[in-house]
Design a protein around this motif. Structure first.
Motif, PDB file in Angstrom:
ATOM      1  N   ARG A   4       0.830  -1.198   0.000  1.00 50.93           N
ATOM      2  CA  ARG A   4       0.000   0.000   0.000  1.00 50.93           C
ATOM      3  C   ARG A   4       0.878   1.267   0.000  1.00 50.93           C
ATOM      4  N   THR A   5       1.907   1.210   0.810  1.00 50.09           N
ATOM      5  CA  THR A   5       2.840   2.328   0.863  1.00 50.09           C
ATOM      6  C   THR A   5       3.440   2.569  -0.511  1.00 50.09           C
ATOM      7  N   TYR A   6       3.787   1.464  -1.176  1.00 48.95           N
ATOM      8  CA  TYR A   6       4.403   1.574  -2.498  1.00 48.95           C
ATOM      9  C   TYR A   6       3.454   2.254  -3.479  1.00 48.95           C
ATOM     10  N   LEU A   7       2.171   1.853  -3.406  1.00 45.73           N
ATOM     11  CA  LEU A   7       1.188   2.429  -4.332  1.00 45.73           C
ATOM     12  C   LEU A   7       1.034   3.932  -4.119  1.00 45.73           C
ATOM     13  N   ILE A   8       0.961   4.320  -2.854  1.00 46.41           N
ATOM     14  CA  ILE A   8       0.823   5.740  -2.540  1.00 46.41           C
ATOM     15  C   ILE A   8       2.041   6.501  -3.053  1.00 46.41           C
ATOM     16  N   TRP A   9       3.196   5.892  -2.818  1.00 45.15           N
ATOM     17  CA  TRP A   9       4.441   6.526  -3.225  1.00 45.15           C
ATOM     18  C   TRP A   9       4.493   6.682  -4.734  1.00 45.15           C
ATOM     19  N   LEU A  10       4.070   5.624  -5.422  1.00 43.19           N
ATOM     20  CA  LEU A  10       4.097   5.633  -6.881  1.00 43.19           C
ATOM     21  C   LEU A  10       3.173   6.716  -7.424  1.00 43.19           C
ATOM     22  N   THR A  11       1.969   6.785  -6.847  1.00 44.12           N
ATOM     23  CA  THR A  11       0.999   7.778  -7.300  1.00 44.12           C
ATOM     24  C   THR A  11       1.539   9.183  -7.082  1.00 44.12           C
ATOM     25  N   ALA A  12       2.105   9.401  -5.909  1.00 44.25           N
ATOM     26  CA  ALA A  12       2.604  10.727  -5.587  1.00 44.25           C
ATOM     27  C   ALA A  12       3.763  11.091  -6.502  1.00 44.25           C
ATOM     28  N   LEU A  13       4.613  10.122  -6.766  1.00 41.92           N
ATOM     29  CA  LEU A  13       5.763  10.397  -7.613  1.00 41.92           C
ATOM     30  C   LEU A  13       5.312  10.785  -9.008  1.00 41.92           C
ATOM     31  N   ASN A  14       4.352  10.022  -9.519  1.00 41.72           N
ATOM     32  CA  ASN A  14       3.823  10.326 -10.846  1.00 41.72           C
ATOM     33  C   ASN A  14       3.157  11.676 -10.878  1.00 41.72           C
ATOM     34  N   PRO A  28      -0.393   5.872 -20.491  1.00 38.59           N
ATOM     35  CA  PRO A  28      -0.835   7.264 -20.642  1.00 38.59           C
ATOM     36  C   PRO A  28      -2.062   7.527 -19.769  1.00 38.59           C
ATOM     37  N   ALA A  29      -2.187   8.755 -19.324  1.00 41.42           N
ATOM     38  CA  ALA A  29      -3.335   9.104 -18.489  1.00 41.42           C
ATOM     39  C   ALA A  29      -4.590   9.226 -19.352  1.00 41.42           C
ATOM     40  N   GLU A  30      -5.737   9.059 -18.716  1.00 36.77           N
ATOM     41  CA  GLU A  30      -7.000   9.318 -19.413  1.00 36.77           C
ATOM     42  C   GLU A  30      -7.269  10.804 -19.364  1.00 36.77           C
ATOM     43  N   PRO A  49      -3.472  13.282 -11.234  1.00 31.89           N
ATOM     44  CA  PRO A  49      -4.013  14.473 -11.851  1.00 31.89           C
ATOM     45  C   PRO A  49      -2.942  15.459 -12.299  1.00 31.89           C
ATOM     46  N   GLY A  50      -3.263  16.204 -13.303  1.00 30.08           N
ATOM     47  CA  GLY A  50      -2.349  17.233 -13.782  1.00 30.08           C
ATOM     48  C   GLY A  50      -3.029  18.011 -14.888  1.00 30.08           C
ATOM     49  N   ASN A  51      -2.685  19.267 -15.027  1.00 28.99           N
ATOM     50  CA  ASN A  51      -3.350  20.106 -16.007  1.00 28.99           C
ATOM     51  C   ASN A  51      -2.374  20.670 -17.034  1.00 28.99           C
ATOM     52  N   ALA A  52      -2.808  20.637 -18.294  1.00 31.74           N
ATOM     53  CA  ALA A  52      -2.182  21.447 -19.330  1.00 31.74           C
ATOM     54  C   ALA A  52      -3.266  22.416 -19.790  1.00 31.74           C
ATOM     55  N   THR A  53      -2.876  23.598 -20.235  1.00 33.73           N
ATOM     56  CA  THR A  53      -3.851  24.604 -20.658  1.00 33.73           C
ATOM     57  C   THR A  53      -3.543  25.003 -22.089  1.00 33.73           C
ATOM     58  N   ALA A  54      -4.588  25.075 -22.922  1.00 34.18           N
ATOM     59  CA  ALA A  54      -4.375  25.390 -24.340  1.00 34.18           C
ATOM     60  C   ALA A  54      -5.183  26.609 -24.750  1.00 34.18           C
ATOM     61  N   LEU A  55      -4.490  27.598 -25.316  1.00 30.74           N
ATOM     62  CA  LEU A  55      -5.158  28.744 -25.939  1.00 30.74           C
ATOM     63  C   LEU A  55      -5.173  28.482 -27.443  1.00 30.74           C
ATOM     64  N   ILE A  56      -6.377  28.470 -28.001  1.00 28.42           N
ATOM     65  CA  ILE A  56      -6.535  28.186 -29.425  1.00 28.42           C
ATOM     66  C   ILE A  56      -6.668  29.506 -30.180  1.00 28.42           C
ATOM     67  N   THR A  57      -5.782  29.751 -31.147  1.00 28.44           N
ATOM     68  CA  THR A  57      -5.927  30.963 -31.966  1.00 28.44           C
ATOM     69  C   THR A  57      -5.784  30.573 -33.429  1.00 28.44           C
ATOM     70  N   LYS A  67       2.647  17.819 -19.890  1.00 26.74           N
ATOM     71  CA  LYS A  67       2.520  16.488 -19.281  1.00 26.74           C
ATOM     72  C   LYS A  67       3.738  15.611 -19.593  1.00 26.74           C
ATOM     73  N   PHE A  68       3.548  14.303 -19.322  1.00 26.69           N
ATOM     74  CA  PHE A  68       4.611  13.335 -19.634  1.00 26.69           C
ATOM     75  C   PHE A  68       4.615  13.042 -21.132  1.00 26.69           C
ATOM     76  N   GLU A  69       5.744  12.541 -21.595  1.00 26.29           N
ATOM     77  CA  GLU A  69       5.832  12.199 -23.015  1.00 26.29           C
ATOM     78  C   GLU A  69       4.789  11.152 -23.408  1.00 26.29           C
ATOM     79  N   ARG A  70       4.479  10.251 -22.478  1.00 26.96           N
ATOM     80  CA  ARG A  70       3.499   9.206 -22.807  1.00 26.96           C
ATOM     81  C   ARG A  70       2.109   9.784 -23.086  1.00 26.96           C
ATOM     82  N   ASP A  71       1.883  11.023 -22.673  1.00 29.62           N
ATOM     83  CA  ASP A  71       0.574  11.656 -22.890  1.00 29.62           C
ATOM     84  C   ASP A  71       0.528  12.484 -24.185  1.00 29.62           C
TER      85      ASP A  71
END
Ligand SMILES: [Zn+2]
Length: 282
Positions: A4-14, A28-30, A49-57, A67-71
């Motif tokens: 359980r500790t490992y899972l929490i650690w993994l999530t936090a690290l990511n 890749p994240a959903e 969780p994590g956010n990227a923000t896009a301005l469309i012009t 984000k990560f390259e996998r995303d």
């Protein structure tokens, strides 16, 4: 290590650090595309969780954090659902891999990467790919598609090179990990990255002088200035409590227990922040 500790650690690290080869190949994240204005979107993911923000012009897309390259592929696909314009600029709010991991891919596709000079220095130090071509010290602007985007670096906090991006017309701030909200609330003070608990509050005070009412945090849902103000207060509370304990002779273990219980710190926060924090506040 307990599972359980490992899972929490993994999530936090990511959730907020570097791409780690030692962890194998995470999926890749959903991703979810959230419209904030008719031309402004958040690419959000709930788990890790994590956010990227896009301005469309009509002169291209300006992306804040990538984000990560996998995303990368999923991000591009989501953007294609709202525009056929290419990504022209990517701003990294700081050097962490969950905010700058797709730099090389976007660069190869023709985008210019922008960050603070300090964030770039960290990317060099940690041998990251897709280094920014343009950097700022305190302030900069990007003009694209008739929009003016303001970049500020107000001081140390999460790292020593945190940039916030301000959309004056929308009264909106993209905060990076200077402000995380909701499930990801605990402050991560990245001392190896030049972070500072002492300066964090003052840096937030400077940001709060800007006129905005909507905030896109580095992690968590789109929220309000009032929540950022509350977060600011919690940075002061954390600093005062730790300082009181350290100067009162509390042990490292006692401070750790308090941080876990009162401020929701997880293994990652302890590993990256505790020794630096105690050293800084001694
Ligand atoms: Zn971060």
């Amino acid at each position: 290590m307990h599972k359980r500790t490992y899972l929490i650690w993994l999530t936090a690290l990511n959730a907020c650090l570097f791409v780690s080869n030692a962890l194998g190949q995470p999926q890749p994240a959903e991703l979810e595309l959230i419209m904030v204005h008719d031309d402004l979107y958040v690419i959000h993911n709930e788990f890790v969780p994590g956010n990227a923000t896009a301005l469309i012009t009509d002169e291209g897309v300006l992306l804040i954090d990538d984000k990560f390259e996998r995303d990368y592929s999923n991000m591009v696909e989501l953007l294609r659902s709202v525009t056929d314009q290419p990504v022209r600029f990517v701003i990294n709010t700081h050097y962490h891999g969950d905010h700058s991991g797709s730099n090389a891919r976007f660069q190869a596709a023709g985008a210019e990467i922008v960050s603070s000079e300090r964030a770039r220095l960290k990317m060099v130090e940690f041998d990251q790919s897709g280094l920014p071509v343009f950097t700022i010290e305190d302030f900069g602007r990007i003009h694209i598609g008739g929009k003016e985007i303001e970049l500020y670096q107000f001081g140390r906090a999460h790292t020593d090179g945190d940039v916030v991006v301000y959309f004056r017309d929308y009264r909106l701030l993209v905060a990076g990990d200077l402000f995380t909200y909701g499930g990801a609330t605990p402050q991560l003070i990245d001392y190896a990255g030049g972070g500072s608990a002492k300066d964090w509050t003052r840096t937030l005070d400077r940001i709060l002088r800007l006129d905005f009412d909507t905030v896109i945090p580095g992690h968590g849902t789109v929220t309000t200035r009032a929540e950022m103000q509350r977060f600011r207060d919690s940075t002061l509370d954390l600093r005062n409590r730790v300082q009181g304990m350290v100067r009162g002779g509390s042990s490292r273990d006692e401070v750790e227990v308090m941080l876990r219980e009162v401020f929701g710190w997880q293994d990652l926060h302890i590993a990256r922040g505790l020794d630096g924090l105690m050293g800084e506040l001694r």
